[in-house]
Design an enzyme around this catalytic site. Structure first.
Site, PDB file in Angstrom:
ATOM      1  NE  ARG A  62       6.961  -2.258  -1.854  1.00 34.93           N
ATOM      2  CZ  ARG A  62       7.265  -3.553  -1.860  1.00 34.93           C
ATOM      3  NH1 ARG A  62       6.805  -4.340  -2.777  1.00 34.93           N
ATOM      4  NH2 ARG A  62       8.033  -4.077  -0.925  1.00 34.93           N
ATOM      5  CG  MET A 120      -2.227   0.756   1.024  1.00 35.01           C
ATOM      6  SD  MET A 120      -2.058   2.530   0.747  1.00 35.01           S
ATOM      7  CE  MET A 120      -1.341   3.053   2.304  1.00 35.01           C
ATOM      8  CD  GLU A 121       4.988   1.461  -2.492  1.00 34.79           C
ATOM      9  OE1 GLU A 121       5.557   2.441  -2.999  1.00 34.79           O
ATOM     10  OE2 GLU A 121       5.374   0.286  -2.644  1.00 34.79           O
ATOM     11  CG  ASN A 122      -2.718   3.969  -3.190  1.00 35.26           C
ATOM     12  OD1 ASN A 122      -3.026   3.552  -2.076  1.00 35.26           O
ATOM     13  ND2 ASN A 122      -3.100   3.369  -4.314  1.00 35.26           N
TER      14      ASN A 122
END
Length: 565
Positions: free
Chosen positions: A563, A184-186
């Site tokens: 990422r 999860m990077e947003n």
């Protein structure tokens, strides 16, 4: 809500004294780390439990089985999953296969399921695979439920369960893995969070701490920030949080760990990275000397001192590389920084690291007479070990600053520290005695053959990657038998026997003495029988040595770019 329990055993800073045999018979410690032919060990390996994880991101497109996948560089790949260091307990299989290259990538996935996964499982390592938060946990479900002729608002718990099983089968079961990692990077919307919460809860019924198999599966949450909205409602579904803090010191570790602490306690696992080839944008510089000023030292020591959940590294195969001459090439690594981060984060003492290094040098010195392709000598390495002021320097003393510069490219301090508990002193003495006897003119030729066989089997075992206490005992027993066979059994003196027969009897000078011909004959027979006894003993030695050698042989042996934090 904090994570309720730690669902799996943690890998140790040292290997247990009773570690199961897994020596790679075909690979001595001087073999290159890049060995595409390294066979998987034939017996199970286990490690002690400790309080911290160590995870590595393994870039599948750089495995030796992949050729020309997701790359424009001509260099051969060098790493295999057999090269993963000891002390690692989780391997995150990170992969991207461009469209049209599926056939070229398939050999890796075949080997992963058939060989790599069973081997890593035998070492107590779990394998997970990342799934994109937006692509799988949110939009993937939207596509799935649309295919069922429903809207998200109409979705039932059974729909989420069916989707979860499909994700598990596709990303995990199909390649023999143990878990998933939600990346999860947003900044998702409230509607997205509602979907992901339901998907994550459905997945957690089958993997992770809330599943029926919390010790055999794993469920991770992977992020690079402190946006807690997609996490806080489902925190109890995960084993730990992997936190990407590339290019950052332990100050960031402290801040982020505090953000997540109300939900996960100390199950916080910060991670750093090595320079990726072809990366023209990012410059993280996590692994750079001087060691005690590096991010690697700061984060690893912080993890140990504050008892966090562990640590991870991304791009294992790029350990030691830089953003200059290494930016457009693929070259092997001795994994010095990773191996040191394992020992530092697990709390290995400097004296233990030095003892492990010297132990390794002691046993590998047995082979140096015939194998001399290392960068420095035993004595040079010993001197550097003695001068070492920290774990990095102790490990570097043996491994060297880069591949090919040290005594060994494959030395593993965590593995070696575990071998310290296996007493090899008697066996080492026997090897010295055997060498003396083999070089002695007085030793019979047949006895030398048996002795050399037993000695060489012991040396091969002691200089393999790993061995067990039972193996050491077997090699020692075989050597003892062979050494005993070099000492002839004393032959009784006939005259001495005759004197004993007359003890206590009156000696009458006038008594006629008749020669005891039977006794003389027996004495002669004893003398003639001695070589047969030695020959018989030699045959026994051969049997014992063969058994020892057999025992030794049996037991010895995702996104296109990373990422960004």
């Amino acid at each position: 809500m904090a994570i309720a329990k730690r669902s799996m055993s943690r890998r140790a800073a040292s290997i247990a004294a009773g570690i199961a045999a897994a020596a790679l018979a075909a690979t001595c410690a001087f073999a290159p780390a890049a060995n595409a032919q390294t066979p998987a060990p034939s017996a199970q390996e286990t490690t002690q439990s400790t309080d911290r994880h160590f995870m590595v991101y393994y870039r599948a497109w750089r495995d030796v089985t992949m050729k020309g996948v997701n790359t424009d560089l001509p260099d051969d790949n060098w790493i295999s999953m057999y090269d993963i260091p000891y002390g690692v307990d989780v391997v995150n299989v990170f992969s991207y296969v461009p469209q049209g290259q599926e056939e070229q990538a398939q050999p890796f996935y075949d080997k992963l399921k058939a060989d790599y996964a069973p081997y890593l499982h035998s070492r107590g390592i779990k394998l997970v695979r990342g799934i994109d938060y937006s692509g799988v946990a949110v939009n993937g479900f939207r596509t799935f439920i649309k295919g069922q002729g429903k809207t998200v608002d109409q979705a039932t718990e059974a729909d989420y369960d069916a989707y979860a099983k499909r994700v598990i089968d596709e990303y995990m079961v199909s390649v023999g893995l143990d878990g998933l990692d939600v990346d999860m990077e947003n900044y998702p919307s409230a509607a997205d969070v509602e979907i992901s919460d339901n998907v994550i809860r459905a997945l957690s019924k089958h993997i992770g701490p809330k599943s029926d198999d919390p010790d055999g599966t794993m469920f991770l949450y992977d992020t690079n920030g402190s946006n807690l909205a997609p996490f806080k409602n489902v925190a109890d579904c995960f084993d730990y949080v992997a936190y990407q803090q590339y290019g950052s010191s332990s100050d960031r570790t402290a801040r982020a760990a505090a953000d997540y602490e109300p939900y996960i306690g100390n199950e916080f696992v910060p991670g750093l990275t090595f320079p990726e080839e072809g990366d023209m944008n990012n410059r993280w510089h996590d692994a750079s000397e001087p060691y005690e000023e590096s991010h690697f030292y700061q984060v690893a020591s912080y993890v140990n001192e504050h008892d966090l959940g562990g640590m991870f590294v991304y791009a294992l195969d790029r350990d030691g590389r830089n953003y200059d001459e290494d930016l457009h090439r693929i070259v092997p690594s001795n994994l010095l920084w990773t191996k040191t981060a394992i020992t530092e984060s697990q709390g290995m003492k400097l004296e233990t690291a030095k003892a492990a290094a010297n132990h390794y040098l002691d046993r590998m010195a047995l082979r140096q007479a015939t194998v001399r392709d290392n960068g420095v000598s035993v004595d040079e390495a010993r001197t550097a070990v003695e001068k070492a002021a920290n774990l990095y320097e102790a490990n570097k003393a043996v491994l060297g600053g880069d591949y090919g510069e040290g005594f060994s490219d494959t030395y593993d301090p965590t593995l070696e520290a575990g071998l310290l508990d296996i007493d090899t002193s008697v066996l080492m003495q026997q090897i010295d005695k055997a060498t003396e006897a083999i070089n002695a003119d007085a030793t019979a030729a047949d006895a030398k053959i048996d002795l050399r066989t037993a000695r060489d089997a012991a040396i091969d075992g002691l200089t393999s990657r790993i061995y067990t206490a039972d193996q050491v005992a077997a090699w020692s027993a075989a050597l003892k038998t062979a050494l005993d066979a070099t000492t002839p059994t004393p032959t009784p003196d006939p005259d001495e026997d005759n004197d004993h027969e007359n003890d206590g009897q009156e000696n009458d000078a006038d008594t006629e003495t008749t020669p005891d011909t039977d006794k003389d004959a027996n004495a002669g027979n004893k003398s003639q029988a001695q070589p047969e006894q030695l020959s018989s003993t030699g045959a026994s030695v051969n049997a014992i040595v063969a058994a020892g050698v057999a025992l030794a042989a049996a037991g010895a042996a995702l996104a296109l770019s990373r990422r960004r934090a």
